[in-house]
Write a protein that holds these residues in place. Structure first.
Motif, PDB file in Angstrom:
ATOM      1  N   UNK A 138       0.729  -1.253  -0.038  1.00  0.00           N
ATOM      2  CA  UNK A 138       0.126  -0.005  -0.056  1.00  0.00           C
ATOM      3  C   UNK A 138       0.768   1.145  -0.144  1.00  0.00           C
ATOM      4  N   UNK A 139       2.057   1.169   0.649  1.00  0.00           N
ATOM      5  CA  UNK A 139       2.764   2.414   0.902  1.00  0.00           C
ATOM      6  C   UNK A 139       3.359   2.712  -0.568  1.00  0.00           C
ATOM      7  N   UNK A 140       3.983   1.428  -1.078  1.00  0.00           N
ATOM      8  CA  UNK A 140       4.410   1.649  -2.622  1.00  0.00           C
ATOM      9  C   UNK A 140       3.384   2.220  -3.273  1.00  0.00           C
ATOM     10  N   UNK A 141       2.149   1.719  -3.345  1.00  0.00           N
ATOM     11  CA  UNK A 141       1.054   2.233  -4.255  1.00  0.00           C
ATOM     12  C   UNK A 141       0.795   3.624  -4.236  1.00  0.00           C
ATOM     13  N   UNK A 142       0.536   4.178  -3.008  1.00  0.00           N
ATOM     14  CA  UNK A 142       0.354   5.493  -2.869  1.00  0.00           C
ATOM     15  C   UNK A 142       1.227   6.651  -3.285  1.00  0.00           C
ATOM     16  N   UNK A 143       2.532   6.004  -2.684  1.00  0.00           N
ATOM     17  CA  UNK A 143       3.889   6.854  -3.204  1.00  0.00           C
ATOM     18  C   UNK A 143       3.860   6.866  -4.537  1.00  0.00           C
ATOM     19  N   UNK A 144       3.688   5.706  -5.264  1.00  0.00           N
ATOM     20  CA  UNK A 144       4.153   5.561  -6.823  1.00  0.00           C
ATOM     21  C   UNK A 144       3.089   6.394  -7.420  1.00  0.00           C
ATOM     22  N   UNK A 145       1.998   6.841  -7.036  1.00  0.00           N
ATOM     23  CA  UNK A 145       1.050   7.418  -7.705  1.00  0.00           C
ATOM     24  C   UNK A 145       1.287   8.891  -7.982  1.00  0.00           C
ATOM     25  N   UNK A 146       2.342   9.291  -7.119  1.00  0.00           N
ATOM     26  CA  UNK A 146       2.721  10.756  -7.255  1.00  0.00           C
ATOM     27  C   UNK A 146       1.805  11.976  -7.400  1.00  0.00           C
ATOM     28  N   UNK A 147       0.810  11.633  -6.122  1.00  0.00           N
ATOM     29  CA  UNK A 147      -0.081  12.810  -6.088  1.00  0.00           C
ATOM     30  C   UNK A 147       0.038  13.259  -4.598  1.00  0.00           C
ATOM     31  N   UNK A 148       1.211  13.216  -4.050  1.00  0.00           N
ATOM     32  CA  UNK A 148       1.370  14.131  -2.905  1.00  0.00           C
ATOM     33  C   UNK A 148       1.801  13.157  -1.789  1.00  0.00           C
ATOM     34  N   UNK A 149       2.867  13.320  -1.120  1.00  0.00           N
ATOM     35  CA  UNK A 149       3.119  12.585   0.255  1.00  0.00           C
ATOM     36  C   UNK A 149       1.918  12.354   1.041  1.00  0.00           C
ATOM     37  N   UNK A 150       2.275  11.358   1.991  1.00  0.00           N
ATOM     38  CA  UNK A 150       1.429  11.397   3.000  1.00  0.00           C
ATOM     39  C   UNK A 150       1.808  12.402   4.247  1.00  0.00           C
ATOM     40  N   UNK A 151       0.904  12.670   5.069  1.00  0.00           N
ATOM     41  CA  UNK A 151       1.347  13.855   6.359  1.00  0.00           C
ATOM     42  C   UNK A 151       2.553  13.310   7.046  1.00  0.00           C
ATOM     43  N   UNK A 152       2.623  11.954   7.297  1.00  0.00           N
ATOM     44  CA  UNK A 152       3.904  11.696   8.227  1.00  0.00           C
ATOM     45  C   UNK A 152       5.163  11.634   7.136  1.00  0.00           C
ATOM     46  N   UNK A 153       5.038  11.246   5.996  1.00  0.00           N
ATOM     47  CA  UNK A 153       6.103  11.328   5.181  1.00  0.00           C
ATOM     48  C   UNK A 153       6.577  12.660   4.809  1.00  0.00           C
ATOM     49  N   UNK A 154       5.622  13.658   4.763  1.00  0.00           N
ATOM     50  CA  UNK A 154       5.931  14.911   4.209  1.00  0.00           C
ATOM     51  C   UNK A 154       6.680  15.533   5.440  1.00  0.00           C
ATOM     52  N   UNK A 155       6.347  15.262   6.745  1.00  0.00           N
ATOM     53  CA  UNK A 155       7.077  15.508   7.946  1.00  0.00           C
ATOM     54  C   UNK A 155       8.147  15.044   8.126  1.00  0.00           C
ATOM     55  N   UNK A 156       8.506  13.941   7.660  1.00  0.00           N
ATOM     56  CA  UNK A 156       9.784  13.114   7.579  1.00  0.00           C
ATOM     57  C   UNK A 156      10.671  13.996   6.687  1.00  0.00           C
ATOM     58  N   UNK A 157      10.310  14.273   5.444  1.00  0.00           N
ATOM     59  CA  UNK A 157      11.208  14.617   4.355  1.00  0.00           C
ATOM     60  C   UNK A 157      11.438  16.164   4.730  1.00  0.00           C
ATOM     61  N   UNK A 158      10.403  16.977   5.104  1.00  0.00           N
ATOM     62  CA  UNK A 158      10.617  18.240   5.587  1.00  0.00           C
ATOM     63  C   UNK A 158      11.675  18.490   6.683  1.00  0.00           C
ATOM     64  N   UNK A 159      11.666  17.534   7.541  1.00  0.00           N
ATOM     65  CA  UNK A 159      12.593  17.825   8.792  1.00  0.00           C
ATOM     66  C   UNK A 159      14.042  17.601   8.293  1.00  0.00           C
TER      67      UNK A 159
END
Length: 227
Positions: A138-159
Protein backbone atom coordinates in the motif's frame (compact mmCIF):
# COMPACT_ATOMS: atom_id res chain seq x y z
CA UNK A 1 32.79 -9.73 -9.65
CA UNK A 2 30.51 -6.71 -9.55
CA UNK A 3 26.91 -6.47 -8.49
CA UNK A 4 24.30 -4.51 -10.38
CA UNK A 5 23.32 -1.18 -8.87
CA UNK A 6 19.78 -0.95 -7.51
CA UNK A 7 17.28 0.69 -9.85
CA UNK A 8 17.14 4.47 -9.65
CA UNK A 9 13.89 5.58 -8.05
CA UNK A 10 12.67 9.05 -8.92
CA UNK A 11 9.76 11.02 -7.52
CA UNK A 12 8.56 14.27 -9.02
CA UNK A 13 8.66 17.44 -6.94
CA UNK A 14 5.51 19.04 -8.35
CA UNK A 15 2.94 21.29 -6.72
CA UNK A 16 -0.65 20.05 -6.24
CA UNK A 17 -2.00 21.50 -9.50
CA UNK A 18 0.97 20.33 -11.54
CA UNK A 19 0.55 16.84 -10.05
CA UNK A 20 -2.94 16.66 -11.51
CA UNK A 21 -1.73 17.89 -14.90
CA UNK A 22 1.30 15.66 -15.22
CA UNK A 23 -0.40 12.84 -17.13
CA UNK A 24 -1.84 9.36 -16.57
CA UNK A 25 -4.22 10.85 -14.00
CA UNK A 26 -6.87 8.12 -14.07
CA UNK A 27 -4.27 5.39 -13.51
CA UNK A 28 -2.66 7.38 -10.72
CA UNK A 29 -5.94 8.18 -8.95
CA UNK A 30 -7.03 4.54 -9.07
CA UNK A 31 -3.66 3.44 -7.70
CA UNK A 32 -3.71 6.12 -5.02
CA UNK A 33 -7.12 5.20 -3.61
CA UNK A 34 -6.55 1.47 -3.97
CA UNK A 35 -3.35 1.91 -1.97
CA UNK A 36 -5.05 3.96 0.72
CA UNK A 37 -7.90 1.49 1.11
CA UNK A 38 -5.41 -1.38 1.24
CA UNK A 39 -3.45 0.49 3.90
CA UNK A 40 -6.56 0.79 6.06
CA UNK A 41 -7.25 -2.93 5.61
CA UNK A 42 -3.66 -3.74 6.58
CA UNK A 43 -3.91 -1.66 9.77
CA UNK A 44 -7.15 -3.47 10.65
CA UNK A 45 -5.40 -6.84 10.20
CA UNK A 46 -2.65 -5.82 12.60
CA UNK A 47 -5.17 -4.53 15.13
CA UNK A 48 -7.08 -7.82 15.03
CA UNK A 49 -3.81 -9.75 15.28
CA UNK A 50 -3.16 -8.01 18.60
CA UNK A 51 0.57 -8.70 18.50
CA UNK A 52 1.73 -5.11 18.19
CA UNK A 53 1.00 -2.20 15.89
CA UNK A 54 3.06 0.03 13.65
CA UNK A 55 4.75 2.89 15.56
CA UNK A 56 2.23 5.58 14.60
CA UNK A 57 -0.65 3.21 15.31
CA UNK A 58 0.72 2.64 18.81
CA UNK A 59 0.12 6.35 19.29
CA UNK A 60 -3.33 6.19 17.67
CA UNK A 61 -4.37 3.25 19.85
CA UNK A 62 -3.12 5.10 22.92
CA UNK A 63 -5.32 8.08 22.11
CA UNK A 64 -8.39 5.83 21.98
CA UNK A 65 -7.81 5.03 25.65
CA UNK A 66 -8.30 8.66 26.64
CA UNK A 67 -10.78 10.01 24.10
CA UNK A 68 -14.11 8.65 22.82
CA UNK A 69 -12.73 7.88 19.36
CA UNK A 70 -11.84 4.80 17.32
CA UNK A 71 -8.32 4.14 16.07
CA UNK A 72 -9.20 5.28 12.56
CA UNK A 73 -10.62 8.54 13.87
CA UNK A 74 -7.45 9.04 15.91
CA UNK A 75 -5.43 8.48 12.74
CA UNK A 76 -7.38 11.20 10.91
CA UNK A 77 -6.98 13.68 13.76
CA UNK A 78 -3.25 13.04 14.15
CA UNK A 79 -2.79 13.33 10.37
CA UNK A 80 -4.19 16.85 10.31
CA UNK A 81 -2.21 17.84 13.42
CA UNK A 82 0.95 16.58 11.71
CA UNK A 83 0.07 18.62 8.62
CA UNK A 84 0.15 21.79 10.74
CA UNK A 85 3.89 21.13 11.12
CA UNK A 86 4.16 21.29 7.33
CA UNK A 87 3.57 25.05 7.44
CA UNK A 88 6.95 26.09 8.92
CA UNK A 89 8.63 23.32 6.93
CA UNK A 90 7.11 24.73 3.72
CA UNK A 91 5.86 21.35 2.57
CA UNK A 92 3.06 21.55 -0.01
CA UNK A 93 0.18 19.04 0.30
CA UNK A 94 -1.40 17.38 -2.71
CA UNK A 95 -4.63 15.53 -3.28
CA UNK A 96 -2.85 12.40 -2.07
CA UNK A 97 -1.91 14.10 1.19
CA UNK A 98 -5.47 15.06 2.09
CA UNK A 99 -6.80 11.72 0.86
CA UNK A 100 -4.20 9.90 2.95
CA UNK A 101 -5.30 11.75 6.06
CA UNK A 102 -8.96 10.85 5.57
CA UNK A 103 -9.29 7.62 3.57
CA UNK A 104 -6.89 5.47 5.62
CA UNK A 105 -8.57 6.37 8.90
CA UNK A 106 -12.13 5.85 7.64
CA UNK A 107 -11.28 2.59 5.89
CA UNK A 108 -9.48 1.28 8.99
CA UNK A 109 -12.60 1.71 11.11
CA UNK A 110 -14.80 0.27 8.34
CA UNK A 111 -12.69 -2.89 8.05
CA UNK A 112 -12.47 -3.27 11.83
CA UNK A 113 -16.27 -3.24 11.95
CA UNK A 114 -16.44 -6.42 9.86
CA UNK A 115 -13.25 -8.29 10.74
CA UNK A 116 -13.61 -10.83 13.59
CA UNK A 117 -11.15 -11.07 16.46
CA UNK A 118 -9.32 -14.43 16.35
CA UNK A 119 -7.94 -16.14 19.45
CA UNK A 120 -5.59 -18.72 17.92
CA UNK A 121 -1.99 -17.54 17.99
CA UNK A 122 -1.25 -18.91 14.52
CA UNK A 123 -4.13 -16.94 12.99
CA UNK A 124 -3.09 -13.80 14.82
CA UNK A 125 0.50 -14.20 13.60
CA UNK A 126 -0.81 -14.60 10.06
CA UNK A 127 -2.80 -11.38 10.39
CA UNK A 128 0.29 -9.58 11.67
CA UNK A 129 2.53 -10.73 8.82
CA UNK A 130 -0.19 -10.12 6.25
CA UNK A 131 -0.80 -6.64 7.63
CA UNK A 132 2.88 -5.70 7.42
CA UNK A 133 3.29 -7.04 3.87
CA UNK A 134 0.11 -5.32 2.68
CA UNK A 135 1.23 -2.04 4.27
CA UNK A 136 4.42 -2.33 2.23
CA UNK A 137 2.38 -2.81 -0.95
CA UNK A 138 0.00 0.00 0.00
CA UNK A 139 2.84 2.41 0.81
CA UNK A 140 4.50 1.75 -2.54
CA UNK A 141 1.15 2.17 -4.31
CA UNK A 142 0.18 5.54 -2.87
CA UNK A 143 3.70 6.97 -3.08
CA UNK A 144 4.10 5.61 -6.58
CA UNK A 145 0.94 7.41 -7.72
CA UNK A 146 2.88 10.67 -7.31
CA UNK A 147 -0.06 12.72 -6.06
CA UNK A 148 1.49 14.04 -2.87
CA UNK A 149 3.20 12.54 0.16
CA UNK A 150 1.29 11.32 3.18
CA UNK A 151 1.22 13.64 6.22
CA UNK A 152 3.89 11.66 8.11
CA UNK A 153 6.06 11.20 5.01
CA UNK A 154 6.00 14.95 4.39
CA UNK A 155 6.93 15.68 8.00
CA UNK A 156 9.87 13.30 7.68
CA UNK A 157 11.17 14.70 4.41
CA UNK A 158 10.63 18.28 5.58
CA UNK A 159 12.56 17.74 8.81
CA UNK A 160 15.34 15.96 6.93
CA UNK A 161 15.65 18.86 4.50
CA UNK A 162 15.60 21.52 7.21
CA UNK A 163 18.01 19.76 9.58
CA UNK A 164 20.32 18.29 6.96
CA UNK A 165 19.99 14.87 8.60
CA UNK A 166 19.39 11.63 6.74
CA UNK A 167 15.89 10.30 6.16
CA UNK A 168 16.91 7.15 8.04
CA UNK A 169 17.83 9.10 11.16
CA UNK A 170 14.80 11.39 11.03
CA UNK A 171 12.41 8.48 10.48
CA UNK A 172 13.96 6.49 13.32
CA UNK A 173 13.74 9.39 15.76
CA UNK A 174 10.15 10.15 14.75
CA UNK A 175 9.02 6.58 15.21
CA UNK A 176 10.81 6.16 18.53
CA UNK A 177 9.11 9.34 19.72
CA UNK A 178 5.59 8.34 18.70
CA UNK A 179 6.03 4.84 20.14
CA UNK A 180 7.18 6.31 23.46
CA UNK A 181 4.21 8.70 23.58
CA UNK A 182 1.84 5.91 22.52
CA UNK A 183 3.11 3.60 25.26
CA UNK A 184 2.69 6.32 27.84
CA UNK A 185 -0.92 6.65 26.69
CA UNK A 186 -1.47 2.89 26.92
CA UNK A 187 -1.09 2.07 23.23
CA UNK A 188 -0.68 -1.46 21.86
CA UNK A 189 2.92 -2.42 21.12
CA UNK A 190 4.62 -5.78 20.86
CA UNK A 191 6.65 -8.03 18.62
CA UNK A 192 4.67 -6.72 15.66
CA UNK A 193 5.93 -3.22 16.32
CA UNK A 194 9.54 -4.38 16.09
CA UNK A 195 8.88 -6.56 13.04
CA UNK A 196 7.16 -3.66 11.29
CA UNK A 197 9.98 -1.25 12.09
CA UNK A 198 12.68 -3.46 10.58
CA UNK A 199 10.73 -4.64 7.54
CA UNK A 200 8.52 -1.83 6.24
CA UNK A 201 11.39 0.19 4.75
CA UNK A 202 12.91 -2.69 2.73
CA UNK A 203 9.44 -3.86 1.66
CA UNK A 204 8.35 -0.44 0.44
CA UNK A 205 11.68 0.10 -1.30
CA UNK A 206 11.48 -3.22 -3.12
CA UNK A 207 7.87 -2.75 -4.19
CA UNK A 208 8.05 0.88 -5.26
CA UNK A 209 9.79 0.51 -8.67
CA UNK A 210 7.01 -1.53 -10.34
CA UNK A 211 4.34 0.75 -8.84
CA UNK A 212 6.01 4.06 -9.61
CA UNK A 213 4.03 5.90 -12.30
CA UNK A 214 6.45 8.13 -14.18
CA UNK A 215 5.08 11.60 -14.87
CA UNK A 216 7.74 12.47 -17.42
CA UNK A 217 8.77 15.52 -15.43
CA UNK A 218 12.43 16.39 -16.08
CA UNK A 219 12.88 17.85 -12.59
CA UNK A 220 12.36 14.47 -10.91
CA UNK A 221 14.97 13.73 -8.31
CA UNK A 222 16.02 10.48 -6.60
CA UNK A 223 14.06 9.20 -3.67
CA UNK A 224 16.41 8.23 -0.86
CA UNK A 225 16.28 4.55 -0.07
CA UNK A 226 15.26 4.98 3.55
CA UNK A 227 12.01 6.77 2.85
Amino acid sequence: MTTAAPPRIELSELGPIAQLRSGRLVRRLVQLYAGLLLYGFAIALMVRGHLGLAPWDVLHSGLTKHFPIDIGQALVIVSFVVMLAWVPLREIPGVGTISNAIVIGLSTDAFLAVLPTPHELGVRAGLLVGGIVLQGVATAAYIGAQLGRGPRDGLMTGLARRTGRSLRLVRTLMELTVVAIGLLLGGVAGVGTILYAVSIGPLSQALLPPLLVQTGNPSDRPLEKNL
